[in-house]
Design a protein around this motif. Structure first.
Motif, mmCIF file in Angstrom:
data_model
loop_
_atom_site.group_PDB
_atom_site.id
_atom_site.type_symbol
_atom_site.label_atom_id
_atom_site.label_comp_id
_atom_site.label_asym_id
_atom_site.label_seq_id
_atom_site.Cartn_x
_atom_site.Cartn_y
_atom_site.Cartn_z
ATOM 1 N N GLU A 43 30.936 26.163 8.320
ATOM 2 C CA GLU A 43 31.239 24.198 8.611
ATOM 3 C C GLU A 43 32.457 23.862 9.344
ATOM 4 N N THR A 44 33.648 24.947 8.717
ATOM 5 C CA THR A 44 35.507 25.351 8.790
ATOM 6 C C THR A 44 34.826 25.279 10.464
ATOM 7 N N ASP A 45 35.678 24.723 10.770
ATOM 8 C CA ASP A 45 36.186 24.087 12.264
ATOM 9 C C ASP A 45 37.550 23.932 12.713
ATOM 10 N N LEU A 46 38.276 25.558 12.149
ATOM 11 C CA LEU A 46 39.524 25.714 13.071
ATOM 12 C C LEU A 46 40.075 26.124 14.467
ATOM 13 N N ARG A 47 40.574 25.514 15.203
ATOM 14 C CA ARG A 47 40.959 25.824 16.145
ATOM 15 C C ARG A 47 42.401 26.235 16.950
ATOM 16 N N LEU A 48 41.985 27.217 17.559
ATOM 17 C CA LEU A 48 44.022 27.880 17.272
ATOM 18 C C LEU A 48 43.899 28.130 19.197
ATOM 19 N N LEU A 49 45.348 27.845 19.664
ATOM 20 C CA LEU A 49 45.374 27.715 20.957
ATOM 21 C C LEU A 49 44.377 26.946 22.116
ATOM 22 N N GLY A 50 43.939 25.922 20.984
ATOM 23 C CA GLY A 50 42.894 24.739 22.213
ATOM 24 C C GLY A 50 41.621 25.170 21.941
ATOM 25 N N ASP A 51 41.246 26.362 22.325
ATOM 26 C CA ASP A 51 39.739 26.610 22.792
ATOM 27 C C ASP A 51 39.184 27.824 21.390
ATOM 28 N N GLU A 52 39.763 28.507 20.920
ATOM 29 C CA GLU A 52 39.592 29.588 20.226
ATOM 30 C C GLU A 52 39.561 28.943 18.678
ATOM 31 N N LEU A 53 38.088 29.260 18.287
ATOM 32 C CA LEU A 53 37.777 29.010 16.540
ATOM 33 C C LEU A 53 37.629 30.084 15.887
ATOM 34 N N PHE A 54 38.078 29.948 14.758
ATOM 35 C CA PHE A 54 39.126 30.569 13.946
ATOM 36 C C PHE A 54 38.071 31.090 13.688
ATOM 37 N N ARG A 55 37.619 32.699 13.152
ATOM 38 C CA ARG A 55 35.892 33.410 12.427
ATOM 39 C C ARG A 55 36.924 33.595 10.978
ATOM 40 N N TYR A 56 37.307 35.088 11.345
ATOM 41 C CA TYR A 56 38.260 35.978 9.955
ATOM 42 C C TYR A 56 39.208 36.426 10.419
ATOM 43 N N ALA A 57 40.128 36.931 9.274
ATOM 44 C CA ALA A 57 41.201 37.693 9.124
ATOM 45 C C ALA A 57 40.834 38.586 8.224
ATOM 46 N N THR A 58 41.282 40.055 8.685
ATOM 47 C CA THR A 58 41.260 41.441 7.340
ATOM 48 C C THR A 58 42.983 41.818 8.038
ATOM 49 N N ILE A 59 42.721 42.715 7.257
ATOM 50 C CA ILE A 59 43.916 43.541 7.216
ATOM 51 C C ILE A 59 43.959 44.756 7.447
ATOM 52 N N THR A 60 44.570 45.837 7.926
ATOM 53 C CA THR A 60 44.168 47.666 8.642
ATOM 54 C C THR A 60 45.082 48.161 7.392
ATOM 55 N N GLU A 61 44.843 49.692 7.718
ATOM 56 C CA GLU A 61 45.559 50.411 6.686
ATOM 57 C C GLU A 61 46.871 50.304 7.057
ATOM 58 N N ASP A 62 46.932 49.717 8.135
ATOM 59 C CA ASP A 62 48.333 50.056 8.809
ATOM 60 C C ASP A 62 49.399 48.638 8.563
ATOM 61 N N ASN A 63 48.197 48.246 7.947
ATOM 62 C CA ASN A 63 48.860 46.375 7.567
ATOM 63 C C ASN A 63 49.249 45.275 8.285
ATOM 64 N N GLN A 64 48.288 45.567 9.278
ATOM 65 C CA GLN A 64 48.059 43.992 10.444
ATOM 66 C C GLN A 64 47.555 43.294 10.322
ATOM 67 N N ILE A 65 47.787 41.874 10.564
ATOM 68 C CA ILE A 65 46.938 41.133 10.929
ATOM 69 C C ILE A 65 46.103 41.045 11.686
ATOM 70 N N VAL A 66 44.589 41.366 11.659
ATOM 71 C CA VAL A 66 43.702 40.596 12.844
ATOM 72 C C VAL A 66 43.091 39.399 12.007
ATOM 73 N N ILE A 67 43.450 38.531 13.226
ATOM 74 C CA ILE A 67 42.001 37.584 13.507
ATOM 75 C C ILE A 67 41.253 37.552 14.927
ATOM 76 N N GLY A 68 39.853 37.369 13.901
ATOM 77 C CA GLY A 68 38.352 37.125 14.736
ATOM 78 C C GLY A 68 38.663 35.965 15.455
ATOM 79 N N VAL A 69 38.272 35.510 16.792
ATOM 80 C CA VAL A 69 38.360 34.458 16.929
ATOM 81 C C VAL A 69 36.712 34.279 18.439
ATOM 82 N N LEU A 70 36.607 32.994 17.991
ATOM 83 C CA LEU A 70 35.462 33.010 19.249
ATOM 84 C C LEU A 70 35.860 31.939 20.318
ATOM 85 N N ASP A 71 36.080 33.035 21.499
ATOM 86 C CA ASP A 71 36.552 32.295 22.461
ATOM 87 C C ASP A 71 35.867 31.092 22.973
ATOM 88 N N SER A 72 36.201 30.560 24.491
ATOM 89 C CA SER A 72 35.635 29.574 24.594
ATOM 90 C C SER A 72 34.106 29.656 25.499
#
Length: 89
Positions: A43-72
């Motif tokens: 039910e979450t509807d967080l929009r990034l840059l207008g048309d990207e829908l936030f889905r998840y975040a994860t952290i890699t072994e190199d401590n980088q944050i990766v954000i998964g979004v659904l585009d338009s």
């Protein structure tokens, strides 16, 4: 647990430290289906840059944050978020 708190803390700062806290602003749940991630509830509807829908975040072994979004087109895309991007806000 450390990974979960690290991702939540990062997202809290990245979205501008909302006064209601990250759990009310962006409800997340920890999942480990393919890889460990903090996933937005359906039910979450967080929009990034207008048309990207936030889905998840994860952290890699190199401590980088990766954000998964659904585009338009509702295709899953990924963004790597650097600490410099957060600090610039």
């Amino acid at each position: 647990m450390i990974e979960q708190y690290s991702i939540k803390d990062f997202l809290f700062k990245w979205v501008g430290e909302p006064p209601e806290g990250i759990d009310d602003y962006l409800p997340l749940e920890y999942t480990e289906t393919v890889f460990a991630k903090m996933e937005a509830k359906q039910e979450t509807d967080l929009r990034l840059l207008g048309d990207e829908l936030f889905r998840y975040a994860t952290i890699t072994e190199d401590n980088q944050i990766v954000i998964g979004v659904l585009d338009s087109n509702e295709e899953l895309t990924h963004r790597i978020i650097s600490l410099d991007e957060v600090l610039a806000r």
